[in-house]
Design a protein around this motif. Structure first.
Motif, PDB file in Angstrom:
ATOM      1  N   THR A   1      -7.910  -2.206   3.711  1.00 57.80           N
ATOM      2  CA  THR A   1      -7.133  -0.963   3.696  1.00 57.80           C
ATOM      3  C   THR A   1      -7.623  -0.064   2.577  1.00 57.80           C
ATOM      4  N   LYS A   2      -7.884  -0.657   1.420  1.00 54.64           N
ATOM      5  CA  LYS A   2      -8.359   0.141   0.279  1.00 54.64           C
ATOM      6  C   LYS A   2      -9.689   0.781   0.618  1.00 54.64           C
ATOM      7  N   GLN A   3     -10.577  -0.036   1.196  1.00 52.92           N
ATOM      8  CA  GLN A   3     -11.902   0.449   1.565  1.00 52.92           C
ATOM      9  C   GLN A   3     -11.797   1.579   2.576  1.00 52.92           C
ATOM     10  N   ALA A   4     -10.953   1.366   3.587  1.00 57.85           N
ATOM     11  CA  ALA A   4     -10.810   2.364   4.654  1.00 57.85           C
ATOM     12  C   ALA A   4     -10.287   3.673   4.093  1.00 57.85           C
ATOM     13  N   ALA A   5      -9.333   3.579   3.146  1.00 57.20           N
ATOM     14  CA  ALA A   5      -8.767   4.796   2.566  1.00 57.20           C
ATOM     15  C   ALA A   5      -9.838   5.573   1.811  1.00 57.20           C
ATOM     16  N   LEU A   6     -10.654   4.854   1.029  1.00 59.12           N
ATOM     17  CA  LEU A   6     -11.695   5.518   0.260  1.00 59.12           C
ATOM     18  C   LEU A   6     -12.711   6.164   1.192  1.00 59.12           C
ATOM     19  N   GLU A   7     -13.114   5.424   2.232  1.00 59.04           N
ATOM     20  CA  GLU A   7     -14.106   5.976   3.162  1.00 59.04           C
ATOM     21  C   GLU A   7     -13.583   7.209   3.864  1.00 59.04           C
TER      22      GLU A   7
ATOM     23  N   GLY B   1      -0.991  -4.723   2.187  1.00 58.45           N
ATOM     24  CA  GLY B   1      -1.993  -4.910   3.222  1.00 58.45           C
ATOM     25  C   GLY B   1      -1.723  -4.125   4.487  1.00 58.45           C
ATOM     26  N   TYR B   2      -0.421  -3.992   4.855  1.00 55.01           N
ATOM     27  CA  TYR B   2      -0.127  -3.397   6.155  1.00 55.01           C
ATOM     28  C   TYR B   2       0.584  -2.052   6.105  1.00 55.01           C
ATOM     29  N   PHE B   3       1.184  -1.704   4.970  1.00 50.87           N
ATOM     30  CA  PHE B   3       1.859  -0.407   4.870  1.00 50.87           C
ATOM     31  C   PHE B   3       1.450   0.297   3.586  1.00 50.87           C
ATOM     32  N   PRO B   4       0.149   0.588   3.412  1.00 49.64           N
ATOM     33  CA  PRO B   4      -0.325   1.087   2.113  1.00 49.64           C
ATOM     34  C   PRO B   4       0.325   2.399   1.676  1.00 49.64           C
TER      35      PRO B   4
END
Lengths: 190, 217, 195
Positions: free
Chosen positions: B40-46, C88-91
């Motif tokens: 999720t962190k990676q996807a947000a940054l990308e 993980g699922y609700f950032p």
């Protein structure tokens, strides 16, 4: 210089109670008299500083070193609970009068969100050890300032006429809101 | 079954058991969620990088490097390329705004033009400083910074003699915002100048390929 | 008390926010919008139900002298689980609730219910108590969040109800939280007392 900025920021600009909403329970519960408020503020200052110091060391030398960051919440709260127990024992011996005055509120410092909150914030903000300690002391002083001012106002309020429906918590909350508004005037200083 | 008495061995046994079970539960949940959290962190940054740079087909996050700003702060730089040619960079920069630190991802193309920006984190007042996200891309009154050429000089608010219209009643936020962008561009330009003159010890891919293509200046 | 009565008790008579006045920190800190308030309420509800049930299940194994640390470890475990799942699922929600998620562990409501109910009652009643108190808390937070969002920005769950230039920003900021809660408590007191 940056330590002065941290101090002013924590006491006035981002006051822990009036702006960050941490430590509200004791703020509303122990602020009926200025003396108890002052006592509570002192106890919180003491516990907060030591707690921040210990949790900082644990985070850096235990949790980060062994990749156990997910145990942060559990370990921090256990450390705080143990510290409060110790403070209770010490206070009983050193100042029984203060111990009596604080009564049930002393063990309640464990569940005081501002202790755990500041311990976590300091890790989040990536402060070093000295900055963390300065931040902790400043936050605690900001808490003491807010709670003592509030107690002073409440003592006055108890002598005036308040509509029945607003007596107690409602008028206290609205007063806190006005106090928060006043403190908003400090923003932009840092 | 009667409740366990509060003898020392009982207390020790009970607490230890609880701690072990707790640690076990957390370790397993940690295993399960570590993957989603990282992705999720990676996807947000990308997604943020994609929004602020020209079209690219490389992996900017993997090729990230760090550059040093004039005030000593270290900023992350994400290069964007199409094939072999360099098309732009996304730089993560910071400044202290009205309520605290602002983190901005700003994208420049090879000609030093500001392609886009994204405010990643801020502590500004809602309705005032928080309007920065939309304000500086709105095309009226000289408030838009997108499309401006950074080569012409640093961006400044009109109050300070520049030509960017600040947010109404939020000058401090506006100044901080522009300061962060200037900081990013200056660090990037300095690095580029150093690379050209051979001053840097480590050369990154983007600069060598850019120089080959003659793409930056 | 029947299980249904326990449930309703948590929502009305012993509503944690308006009657017991516990858990004030997240109440004021996470209600800048209706969605945030509701999310916080639900996260706390999850922890309440799980910890109530776990503590009730193991109450015979926990000697009196170490009950508070034991309860804290159990509660902290569930809070950490919520933290990890949200991250993980609700950032987005995780970012907006921020510091207040780990702070569920020191929410006086959770420890309070563990001590006063779960430690003395069976697993099923504890489940209903946790559910009731959790629902009461969620409703209170959602109500407070909606009022603040509506008065402050003209939106309800991010849907525009009236143009936001007529909104009074103050309500979304710190002072607004105190003031709206103050008036809400006054109104609720009147309603609950007259019941």
């Amino acid at each position: 210089m940056e330590y002065i900025l941290i101090f002013i920021g924590a006491v006035f600009v981002n006051n822990v109670v009036l702006s960050q909403f941490l430590g509200i329970c004791p703020f509303l519960g122990v602020s009926k008299k200025v003396e108890t408020a002052l006592g509570m503020g002192t106890a919180v200052t003491f516990v907060l500083t030591i707690a921040t110091l210990v949790t900082f060391l644990v985070q850096n030398y235990v949790l980060n070193a062994y990749g156990l960051q997910y145990l942060q919440t559990i370990s921090f709260i256990l450390i705080i609970a143990a510290l409060v127990q110790m403070v209770e024992i010490i206070l009983k011996k050193v100042s029984p009068a203060l111990y009596q005055a604080l009564g049930v509120f002393l063990p309640l410092i464990t569940t005081n969100c501002c202790i755990l909150g500041v311990a976590l914030l300091v890790i989040q903000k990536d402060y070093n050890l000295l900055q963390s300690v300065v931040y902790a002391i400043s936050t605690a002083l900001g808490f003491t300032l807010a709670i003592v001012i509030f107690a002073g106002i409440r003592e006055q309020l108890s002598r005036t006429h308040v509509p029945k429906i607003m007596k107690g918590s409602p008028i206290a909350l609205i007063t806190a809101g006005l106090l928060a508004m006043a403190f908003m005037g400090f923003s932009g200083i840092v | 079954m009667k409740k366990l008495k509060s003898t020392l061995p009982n207390m020790f046994f009970s607490l230890t058991l609880i701690c072990i079970v707790a640690a076990a539960i957390l370790a397993s949940v940690n295993e399960i969620t570590a993957g989603p959290i990282a992705s999720t962190k990676q996807a947000a940054l990308e997604a943020a990088i994609k929004a602020v740079t020209p079209k690219y087909d490389n992996n900017p996050v993997q090729e990230a490097t760090s550059i040093v700003a004039a005030d000593g702060d270290s900023l992350m730089l994400y290069p964007a390329k199409l094939g072999d040619s360099f098309v732009g960079v996304a730089i993560e920069t910071r400044a202290i705004g009205y309520g605290g630190e602002m983190t901005i991802l700003v994208g420049f193309d090879g000609n030093g033009t500001l392609v886009n920006y994204s405010i990643l984190q801020h502590a500004e007042t809602p309705g005032l400083g928080a309007r920065a996200e939309k304000w500086f891309r709105t095309d009226k009154n000289k408030q838009r910074v997108i499309g401006r050429s950074m080569k012409k000089g640093t961006l400044t608010v009109t109050k300070d003699g520049g030509d960017v219209d600040a947010i109404t009643a939020a000058t401090i936020t506006s100044r901080a915002f522009l300061k962060a962008i200037n900081k990013a561009y200056n660090a990037y330009a300095k690095r580029e100048a150093d690379a050209d003159s051979g001053a840097t010890l480590q050369e990154t891919n983007i600069f060598s390929s850019a120089r080959k293509e003659g793409g930056i200046k | 008390m029947s299980n249904l009565k326990i449930l309703i008790n948590g929502i009305v008579k012993e509503n944690p926010t308006f009657v017991l006045m516990l858990g004030m920190c997240p109440t004021l800190g996470t209600t800048s919008s209706a969605l945030n308030g509701m999310a916080m309420g639900l996260a706390t509800l999850f922890v309440l139900v799980c910890s109530n049930m776990a503590i009730s299940l193991f109450k015979k194994l926990i000697p009196d002298a170490v009950r508070i640390p034991s309860f804290i470890v159990i509660i902290a475990t569930f809070v950490t689980v919520v933290q990890m799942v949200m991250q993980g699922y609700f950032p987005e929600l995780y970012k907006s609730l921020g510091l207040f998620i780990p702070l569920i562990v020191v929410n006086c409501i959770v420890l309070g219910r563990a001590e006063s109910f779960a430690a003395k009652n069976g697993v099923i009643p504890s489940f209903f108590d946790g559910l009731g108190i959790g629902l009461g808390f969620t409703l209170a937070l959602t109500l407070l969040g909606s009022l603040r969002e509506l008065l402050g920005t003209g939106k309800f769950f991010s849907l525009s109800v009236y143009p936001d230039q007529y909104g009074s920003l103050l309500f979304v900021l710190a002072p607004g939280a105190f003031i709206v809660l103050g008036y809400l408590v006054a109104v609720m007191n009147k309603l609950i007392k007259s019941n």
